[in-house]
Scaffold this motif. Structure first.
Motif, PDB file in Angstrom:
ATOM      1  N   THR A  21      11.125  15.570  46.142  1.00 15.80           N
ATOM      2  CA  THR A  21       9.811  16.482  46.580  1.00 15.80           C
ATOM      3  C   THR A  21       8.657  15.435  46.977  1.00 15.80           C
ATOM      4  O   THR A  21       8.119  15.966  47.489  1.00 15.80           O
ATOM      5  CB  THR A  21       9.310  16.918  44.964  1.00 15.80           C
ATOM      6  N   ARG A  24       9.787  14.843  50.881  1.00 15.13           N
ATOM      7  CA  ARG A  24       9.110  16.097  51.463  1.00 15.13           C
ATOM      8  C   ARG A  24       7.390  16.308  51.544  1.00 15.13           C
ATOM      9  O   ARG A  24       7.064  16.079  52.339  1.00 15.13           O
ATOM     10  CB  ARG A  24       9.752  17.094  50.630  1.00 15.13           C
ATOM     11  N   TYR A  71       4.927  25.469  50.727  1.00 14.15           N
ATOM     12  CA  TYR A  71       5.136  24.248  50.806  1.00 14.15           C
ATOM     13  C   TYR A  71       4.577  23.443  51.349  1.00 14.15           C
ATOM     14  O   TYR A  71       3.990  21.983  50.746  1.00 14.15           O
ATOM     15  CB  TYR A  71       6.924  23.648  50.815  1.00 14.15           C
TER      16      TYR A  71
END
Length: 91
Positions: A21, A24, A71
């Motif tokens: 995460t 990302r 996201y």
């Protein structure tokens, strides 16, 4: 000669969660930085205004899936938190 801006160092300590995460968020923040730098020649997030980020969310992600836009929105919120801005974004 100046050093290139290090987005990973800039976001260090802000994102929480798993390693994937955090990676990302750093990867997406670098993409945001590159697009804004290309469009407005603003190399660092310190120079950004809300309108630059709104442009990225609206024009660069317009043909992406809802999940992708979500996201990126999470990453933008982390950037705003790191910049200590009270920016609010809606998809």
């Amino acid at each position: 000669m100046s050093k290139p801006f290090d987005m990973e160092l800039f976001l260090a300590g802000v994102p929480t969660g798993s390693h994937a995460t955090r990676q990302r968020h750093v990867r997406q923040a670098r993409i945001i930085q590159a697009d804004i730098a290309k469009r407005w020649q603003l190399k660092t997030p310190w120079a950004w205004q809300r309108k630059h980020v709104v442009w990225f969310l609206g024009h660069r992600l317009d043909r992406r899936s809802d999940a992708t836009r979500y996201y990126y929105l999470l990453t933008v919120r982390l950037l705003a938190r790191r910049l200590e801005k009270s920016w609010v974004f809606n998809l």
